[in-house]
Design an enzyme around this catalytic site. Structure first.
Site, PDB file in Angstrom:
ATOM      1  N   ASP A  82       0.773  -1.227   0.000  1.00 22.61           N
ATOM      2  CA  ASP A  82       0.000   0.000   0.000  1.00 22.61           C
ATOM      3  C   ASP A  82       0.814   1.293   0.000  1.00 22.61           C
ATOM      4  OD1 ASP A  82      -1.600  -2.149   0.530  1.00 22.61           O
ATOM      5  OD2 ASP A  82      -2.292  -1.457   2.472  1.00 22.61           O
ATOM      6  N   GLU A 121       1.633  -9.934  11.755  1.00 21.57           N
ATOM      7  CA  GLU A 121       1.494  -9.500  10.372  1.00 21.57           C
ATOM      8  C   GLU A 121       2.853  -9.156   9.774  1.00 21.57           C
ATOM      9  OE1 GLU A 121      -1.106  -6.160   7.884  1.00 21.57           O
ATOM     10  OE2 GLU A 121      -1.224  -6.265  10.070  1.00 21.57           O
TER      11      GLU A 121
END
Length: 732
Positions: A507, A706
């Site tokens: 992103d 993550e």
């Protein structure tokens, strides 16, 4: 990977339990634990006790606690695709003993705690309550597929509680009491619990308690709060007891009492069994009713089947793994299985969410997460791996789509319980995700040998590949760009640029910054109609992935007896390899970079881990691989303490804790490591793998994260993250 759009009591003696469940087949010894906890011998399941810390009790309905953060600090357990989960009580909170923390339930897309302990067993004798720590502190244990509590009560009474899943909607709880004393005992049993209500309306008033003939239930009002809480008013959580009971409800609390006392002679045992089911619709409840009856009628069979299934998971996941790393493999399996959601709402096949522990990652499936997760899951549950892939292709855009026929073949970025027509804001068709689906299908096929699956997926994969070249090649030179679709959310060039960054999965990577020249351009078809957007750069990872995609299509075509198609795919893959190799590799710096549409290599944006993808795909030349290997192991480049950050240390934009600007993501590390191995640098690959696993602390009881800080190995962002778990399995 981006965040989803917001704006854009049970009882039993251990001895008696051994008679209840047959012994599991033995597996290779793996005795050491990372935290020094003794490793029990016995079944495959018992050898991997407590690989995750599953103790914790919620204080509020919101999983993030008083601060209402997005991440839940309590790790939970679920199985078989259930949409509700549980934890073990805490040793220093006796008021919660005798039951399992929770459940944590999904209000379609968002997790909430229904209770701190909804079903808490209480035993009395001669009118007085029995202390559960009468002869010492209890033991709380998580095992693969089971949560267990063991208590020693006064006078030789032993109580064991076990929770496992009977189906994708129902948990089965067994409380077994054994009298190991010298005197007969007459006991009364009862259960208590109360609701944890959300703070704010309308969700605060959504749950309501009611007594039933067989126990107690919670109904839910219809609430449509798209960023917090979604129910249709048809959801129901129900506790059903096998024995006759009487229930009283008072406000937000209830008490259920066993209709008849329990009489236990010395040396005898008895059990109490109940189910806890969470369903979304009346149709689900009708389908679940016979499963609940069978589970209560034959709880031993449920236990035995569950143990066989989990012993199989463990055996397959640890096969070939060094003894000192097997607990990590089992932790990965437990993480993936807890994140498994069965078909519900708009999700037509079972799949795996990124993380039940994170508000935004709990109730939907992402495309490239799914491709990676399927590869790991295929190692122990290949049927689930196949269904994961189907779960995204169920929503592949077709030529007769009334809204976006120009996107025929595209697979959406993310699909959830609700699509946008049902008030969902997390469903995302404004972009796709990197084309790794053919790799995933091939890897699953390697695990299953299921040629019918290849036959089913081949036309879908070819349509997806065609979409990329039709809708994401702005200058028609055979090299693609990330971009966005014709979508209400992509209502400006800046929004389309953001969609393109999301489409890459990276992103906020420096290479997509608008201030460094990235912008979105309109794509049109031959008739001048807008078909979407592309950014003004051709990305090295995207095109290397497309080369690999076509190579895998060649393998699939050959296996399906289509040799001419196999040759064509192989030739196209070779052409893309050559174009990437010649245009995107910079010999001066020894690395691959994105290029502008005029062919300029964007070296000023620094080196990113995406430049290692041509190693993984076999695109790079031997000479290029040799130079890239030096960058991957150098401490001032990618060879950090926890190696293989997403941005090189040498980059002016290196930020070790900022999402895609420096943290280590296990999926990207996997690509780089396997790329080195492909070119013969196996010793480097092994060394980097060991450093990666050691720095991340994968042998302790902490959840898989993550991403990680490359300097310290500290976990960052979401807990219990699925693609971390999935790609650890092949790394191990």
């Amino acid at each position: 990977m981006r965040r989803p759009l917001r704006a854009a009591a049970l009882t039993a003696a251990t001895l008696a339990l051994a008679l209840l469940v047959p012994a599991a087949p033995a597996v290779a010894d793996g005795t050491a634990t990372g935290d020094g906890r003794p490793q029990p011998q016995g079944s495959a399941r018992d050898r991997y006790a407590d690989v995750l810390d599953l103790e914790g009790t919620p204080g509020t309905a919101h999983p993030g606690g008083e601060q209402e953060k997005d991440t839940n600090p309590v790790t939970t357990f679920a199985d078989r695709g259930a949409w509700h989960a549980y934890s073990l009580p805490e040793e220093d909170r006796p008021a919660t003993w005798g039951g399992f923390s929770g459940p944590l339930y999904l209000a379609q897309e968002y997790p909430w705690w229904l209770s701190d302990t909804f079903s808490r067993l209480r035993l009395t004798e001669h009118g007085k309550p029995l202390d559960l720590d009468g002869e010492g502190k209890p033991r709380f244990t998580s095992l693969p597929g089971v949560l267990r509590q063991s208590y020693r009560l006064d006078g030789g009474l032993r109580l064991t509680l076990e929770l496992r899943y009977a189906s994708g909607r129902t948990a089965l709880v067994r409380a077994r009491l054994a009298n190991e004393g010298r005197a007969s005992r007459t006991l009364k049993a009862g259960w208590t619990g109360s609701l944890l209500r959300p703070r704010k309306e309308p969700m605060r008033s959504a749950p309501s308690l009611e007594k039933t003939r067989t126990g107690v239930a919670v109904g839910f009002d219809r609430v449509r709060e798209p960023s917090d809480y979604l129910t249709d008013g048809t959801e129901r959580f129900a506790v059903r007891h096998a024995e006759p009971v009487r229930t009283r409800v008072s406000g937000d609390g209830y008490r259920t009492d066993l209709a008849h006392p329990l009489r236990l002679r010395p040396g005898r045992s008895t059990s109490l069994d109940w189910t806890e089911s969470y369903t979304f619709t009346a149709a689900e409840r009708r389908a679940e009713a016979p499963r609940v009856r069978r589970a209560l009628a034959r709880p031993d069979a449920v236990a035995a089947a569950g143990q066989r299934r989990w012993d199989g998971y463990v055996r397959k996941a640890t096969h070939g793994v060094p003894a000192g790393r097997r607990r990590t493999a089992v932790k990965a399996v437990e993480t993936l299985v807890t994140n498994w959601r069965s078909a519900a709402g708009r999700l037509k096949h079972d799949g795996v969410t990124p993380s039940l522990s994170d508000k935004w990652f709990a109730g939907g499936f992402w495309a490239w997460d799914t491709w990676k997760q399927a590869v790991g899951t295929a190692r122990f549950a290949p049927g689930l791996a196949e269904d994961q892939i189907r779960s995204l292709f169920d929503h592949q855009i077709t030529r007769d789509d009334p809204r976006r026929p120009q996107d025929a073949g595209m697979v959406p970025d993310a699909v959830f319980y609700n699509d946008t027509a049902d008030g969902g804001i997390n469903w995302n068709e404004r972009n796709s995700k990197p084309p790794m689906a053919a790799w995933a299908v091939w890897e699953v096929y390697r695990a299953t040998g299921d040629r019918d699956f290849l036959r089913e997926m081949y036309p879908k994969l070819t349509a997806y590949r065609d979409w990329w070249y039709r809708n994401r090649d702005h200058d028609h030179d055979g090299l693609a760009e990330y971009g966005g679709t014709v979508d209400p959310a992509n209502d400006s060039p800046e929004e389309a640029r953001l969609a393109a960054a999301w489409e890459s999965g990276m992103d906020n990577a420096p290479r997509f910054d608008a201030e460094r020249g990235t912008e979105a351009l309109v794509n049109r078809d031959s008739a001048g109609r807008r078909t979407g957007w592309s950014i003004n750069q051709e990305s090295v990872d995207l095109n290397a992935y497309l080369a690999a995609d076509q190579r895998h299509l060649s393998r699939i075509a050959a296996r399906l007896g289509r040799p001419a198609e196999a040759v064509r795919w192989r030739q196209r893959a070779a052409w893309v390899d050559r174009a990437v190799r010649e245009s995107m590799y910079d010999p001066r710096t020894g690395w691959y970079y994105d290029t502008s549409l005029d062919g300029t290599r964007l070296t000023a944006r620094g080196r990113g881990i995406e430049g290692a993808v041509p190693l993984w795909t076999g695109t790079a030349s031997r000479e290029q691989a040799r130079a890239m290997r030096r960058k991957l192991v150098a401490p001032d480049e990618f060879g950090t303490r926890m190696p293989l950050p997403t941005v090189a240390v040498s980059s002016p934009y290196f930020a070790p804790t900022q999402y895609w600007r420096g943290p280590v993501w296990i999926d990207q590390a996997y690509v780089a490591i396997e790329g080195l191995r492909r070119y013969g640098y196996g010793r480097d690959a092994d060394a980097l793998t060991s450093r990666l696993l050691d720095a991340a602390g994968t042998q302790d009881r902490n959840p898989l994260r993550e991403n990680y800080d490359p300097r310290s190995g500290d976990g960052l962002n979401a807990r219990n993250f699925s693609w971390t778990a999935s790609l650890l399995l092949p790394l191990l």
